[in-house]
Enzyme design. Sequence first.
Site, PDB file in Angstrom:
ATOM      1  N   HIS A   1      15.318 136.280 136.451  1.00 44.70           N
ATOM      2  CA  HIS A   1      16.010 135.002 136.287  1.00 44.70           C
ATOM      3  C   HIS A   1      15.165 134.033 135.459  1.00 44.70           C
ATOM      4  O   HIS A   1      15.662 133.371 134.541  1.00 44.70           O
ATOM      5  CB  HIS A   1      16.296 134.423 137.676  1.00 44.70           C
ATOM      6  CG  HIS A   1      17.107 133.173 137.671  1.00 44.70           C
ATOM      7  ND1 HIS A   1      17.282 132.391 138.788  1.00 44.70           N
ATOM      8  CD2 HIS A   1      17.802 132.549 136.687  1.00 44.70           C
ATOM      9  CE1 HIS A   1      18.039 131.360 138.503  1.00 44.70           C
ATOM     10  NE2 HIS A   1      18.368 131.426 137.232  1.00 44.70           N
TER      11      HIS A   1
ATOM     12  N   GLU B   1      15.167 135.056 131.911  1.00 50.75           N
ATOM     13  CA  GLU B   1      16.444 134.701 131.267  1.00 50.75           C
ATOM     14  C   GLU B   1      16.380 133.281 130.717  1.00 50.75           C
ATOM     15  O   GLU B   1      16.823 133.006 129.601  1.00 50.75           O
ATOM     16  CB  GLU B   1      17.582 134.849 132.269  1.00 50.75           C
ATOM     17  CG  GLU B   1      18.923 134.346 131.768  1.00 50.75           C
ATOM     18  CD  GLU B   1      19.607 133.409 132.752  1.00 50.75           C
ATOM     19  OE1 GLU B   1      19.926 132.264 132.355  1.00 50.75           O
ATOM     20  OE2 GLU B   1      19.802 133.814 133.912  1.00 50.75           O
ATOM     21  N   HIS B   2      15.829 132.347 131.503  1.00 55.52           N
ATOM     22  CA  HIS B   2      15.651 130.980 131.023  1.00 55.52           C
ATOM     23  C   HIS B   2      14.646 130.921 129.871  1.00 55.52           C
ATOM     24  O   HIS B   2      14.841 130.199 128.892  1.00 55.52           O
ATOM     25  CB  HIS B   2      15.126 130.096 132.155  1.00 55.52           C
ATOM     26  CG  HIS B   2      16.155 129.688 133.143  1.00 55.52           C
ATOM     27  ND1 HIS B   2      16.444 128.358 133.414  1.00 55.52           N
ATOM     28  CD2 HIS B   2      16.966 130.403 133.954  1.00 55.52           C
ATOM     29  CE1 HIS B   2      17.376 128.291 134.349  1.00 55.52           C
ATOM     30  NE2 HIS B   2      17.709 129.522 134.701  1.00 55.52           N
TER      31      HIS B   2
ATOM     32  N   GLU C   1       9.911 126.603 133.240  1.00 53.61           N
ATOM     33  CA  GLU C   1      11.150 127.251 133.675  1.00 53.61           C
ATOM     34  C   GLU C   1      11.016 127.929 135.033  1.00 53.61           C
ATOM     35  O   GLU C   1      12.002 128.067 135.750  1.00 53.61           O
ATOM     36  CB  GLU C   1      11.603 128.269 132.627  1.00 53.61           C
ATOM     37  CG  GLU C   1      11.911 127.663 131.275  1.00 53.61           C
ATOM     38  CD  GLU C   1      13.035 126.638 131.339  1.00 53.61           C
ATOM     39  OE1 GLU C   1      14.012 126.870 132.077  1.00 53.61           O
ATOM     40  OE2 GLU C   1      12.932 125.610 130.642  1.00 53.61           O
TER      41      GLU C   1
ATOM     42  N   GLU D   1      16.329 125.214 141.149  1.00 50.61           N
ATOM     43  CA  GLU D   1      17.673 125.790 141.154  1.00 50.61           C
ATOM     44  C   GLU D   1      17.871 126.664 142.389  1.00 50.61           C
ATOM     45  O   GLU D   1      18.890 126.590 143.081  1.00 50.61           O
ATOM     46  CB  GLU D   1      17.901 126.622 139.894  1.00 50.61           C
ATOM     47  CG  GLU D   1      19.250 127.311 139.865  1.00 50.61           C
ATOM     48  CD  GLU D   1      19.405 128.314 138.738  1.00 50.61           C
ATOM     49  OE1 GLU D   1      20.419 129.031 138.731  1.00 50.61           O
ATOM     50  OE2 GLU D   1      18.507 128.387 137.877  1.00 50.61           O
TER      51      GLU D   1
ATOM     52  N   ARG E   1      55.401 140.818 144.308  1.00 52.96           N
ATOM     53  CA  ARG E   1      56.215 141.912 143.771  1.00 52.96           C
ATOM     54  C   ARG E   1      57.100 141.469 142.611  1.00 52.96           C
ATOM     55  O   ARG E   1      57.383 142.254 141.704  1.00 52.96           O
ATOM     56  CB  ARG E   1      57.084 142.489 144.889  1.00 52.96           C
ATOM     57  CG  ARG E   1      57.749 143.818 144.541  1.00 52.96           C
ATOM     58  CD  ARG E   1      58.567 144.360 145.700  1.00 52.96           C
ATOM     59  NE  ARG E   1      59.727 143.536 146.000  1.00 52.96           N
ATOM     60  CZ  ARG E   1      59.874 142.810 147.102  1.00 52.96           C
ATOM     61  NH1 ARG E   1      58.926 142.804 148.016  1.00 52.96           N
ATOM     62  NH2 ARG E   1      60.964 142.080 147.306  1.00 52.96           N
TER      63      ARG E   1
END
Length: 968
Positions: free
Chosen positions: A62, A65-66, A138, A160, A594
Amino acid sequence: MTDLHGFELLRDEFIPELNTRARLYRHLKTGAELLSLENDDENKCFGITFRTPPRDSTGIAHILEHSVLCGSRKYPVKDPFFTLVKGSVHTFLNAMTYPDKTTYPVASTNLKDFYNLVDVYLDAVFFPRITPEVLKQEGWHFELPAPDAPLTIKGVVYNEMKGAYSSPDGMLYRYSQQSLFPDTTYGHSSGGDPQAIPDLTYEAFKRFHETLYHPSNARIFFYGDDPPEERLRKLDEYLSQFERSEPSSQIELQARFNAPREFEYTFSADEDNQKGMVMLNWLIDDNRDPTVLMARDLLSYILLGNAAAPLRKALIDSGLGEEVVGGYESDLLQQTFSVGMKGIDPANAGQVEALILRTLAELAEQGIDPETVAAAFNTFEFSLRENNTGSFPRGLVLMLRALGTWLYDDDPIAPLRFEAPLAAVRAAVANGERVFERLIRELLLDNLHRTRVTLRPDPEHAARLAAAEQARIDAFAATLDDAKREALVAETQALAEWQQTPDPPEAIAAIPTLRLADLDRAVKRIPTEIDERGGARLLRHNLFTNGIVYLDLAFDLRALSPHLLPYVPLFARALTEMGTATSDFVRLLQRIGRETGGIYAATMTATDIVSTAPVGRLIVRGKSTVAQTTELLRLLSEILLTVNLDNRERFRQIVLRARANKESSLVPAGNAYARQRLAARFAPAEWADEQMGGVSAIFFLRELEQQVQHDWPSVLADLEAVRAALINRRGLVANLTLDADNQQAVLPMLTAFLSELPDAAYHPAHWPVRSVAGGEGLVIPAQVNYVAKGVDLHALGIRPSGAAMVVLRHLRIDYLLDRIRIQGGAYGAGGNYDRSTGLFITTSYRDPNLLRTLDVYDEMATFLRETALDPATVERAIIGTIGDMDAYQLPDAKGYTALVRYLTSVSDEYRQQIRNEVLATTPADFVVFAEAAAALRDHGQVAVLGSAEAIEAANRERPGLLTPVKIL
């Protein structure tokens, strides 16, 4: 295609369901795989995905990723991601971390912009500048601003995830997954456990990137109408710089349990909250056959997909809890199925488990209602053929679908084909096979790899987390002598200096951007014809919808007395979940599934841009094929005219579920609640919105829960009053999105339907605003805060032009995100000006700070007055603003947007005026907006959603700042 640019073609197929040509390639030098989808969709999509299974819960995937988006070899600025955002008209731009993969997708309708995005992302993932400073910013770092200052832990992902671990719902799913996979990568937190994140070292961080962010570990995806050969050429420019490797990214299979297991955890709550959660979880297998996956998807929908689904209904009817959670998860190497309840007495967790198993056994033995199965088949087929991905680009959804097999070295094209698997399952059922009953037995009842995860409320939970964090800080502090403290102060100051030092102009100039000449100067118009049909106003939009009828019925909420407004979201659910004069709610939902593509209702509030009057609508939305229009209208008529509101137990269940869902959304959507609470002070429409969906709605639902129990006649009378006032063709605006030829077939039926609706006198009610003095501190058990400050600019005589949109975009990215996210460690921040109400409101998201954030808001005026802007910066801001204004929409969204514009008097001429003002923005407009920022500083009001400790600390430093209001 003559030149494959270093790729070999593995497969070349046409997918009729998607009208798409699919080509699968392998890069010869590195082994990188490319799935290239070619079609006529202008919303082009690219994504590069790496298999990134974590080996611990430090959040390494994670944080990386930042971090890869914080500067690269070709684009050496601290944050090319946000620099890119400024000068792009992208329709999607983000990155996502999953339990076993990290993906970087982009999308745009502009070809030049699309190529710019692809190039920046490729350089970012393969050649990032992941320095120690990036990890500190980060990920995490110890922060010591001065030798005698308190030592703290800061970091964007750290805060976060403190927010994520404050959400009981998120904890339940996280712990459930981990319970099933104690011995594999899925037993770790890919997002990062705040207690483990500070264990991440820079060396491990760098090594993770060097090992896994390599072409040999990449799955690359293109989709849309861009030139197919250019895809290969652009990719080879990057991939050919690498040699093939054998990255260690394989995911282990979890060994099977020989007996079920039980787990219990706690979450933060006060003494008054004694309600917990429980989830029953099964590990299934790694079978990725498309027909098998389709059958399992259908089974999950049959069991849990709507209020009438038999397993969901059994749980709700039991009264053991308030809402059902769970579902089928096929996006892991080994699939899982979960089902449980929120709002239970933790002592009853065993009863919930027993009920789930007993219900499943009865369904397996006695069979599933054929009407439920038929509804599931129609719902799935309609959804797959419609391919309505909402605000997500269609290409991105297809990429994620392909990764469900591709990531595990299986066929990426098979999941994109749905006709054959759906037909195979349908045929098996038609032939009398007990497909779903057999699956219940094999996958669930006879499966011993099962866990029960119970979450129990604990008033001491938050204190324990805080104590654990402080213990880590104290332990580190104990290792610091005077010299080390001075060194840490120097590190802290160096990081702040690095963050605050502007990037060199030449580095910023290297980020590719569009130019104003690349933009359309005229607004995009949605074809709209307005007439009267059946005594109601009708808007018609001649748009190609592939034969699907989209019908919206906008009933006027101004017909309601103010005290009835909080009932509206409940009434909206009651329309399809209470039954009618001829069908109980199970039968009704079966018929909807349906015979249509779906029917639901939602609220919409706004302020008229011309009259400034509040606008409020209950919008009942339905869709079907053209051939199903008769059934759609018949069902709508039955629901609107004969909904059975006199069912106390059924309505009580709706109230309980609504309250549970609102309460569980406080942490994930805290910024929205804080903004909503604040805005209700200034504008009647905002007040109405807060009454129906904000903190006030939570208080109302709690009181209503008791009233339903003890004074049902009064509640029923209010519900009947809502129906009598709302379901009225006088004031109704109907909205039809469909191509012109098919409209002619539908209009006679629609006219007859509208003429059958009641026609009664209509008198719009007066809506007030919240009368509150001073700031509010909305208390919830969270480790982070959501800080809002707002002011009514129009009341102060300040009326910004369209250029304010450009200025605010610049403020969000260059000021608020820089100071609140990058320097302050929050996850996000934003600001918005509503030109219909005059409201200028700033907010923060998952914020470790409170007073510091308010100070950042107050310093905006100085920033605007003192920051010299060059023309290139202003041009980027204009381009990004136009991109926001021209967001890509599917046909149904276009029709709905046109309806909202009509209801709020937003004409195309007005939109063109605003667009012209945006395009004409100059540096002088930034200085002009400083007056608005000064008004926020001097006259703004505050609402904070956060912990009692944070609110108390703020009041100690600034007495009387916030009046505490306990929410949870």
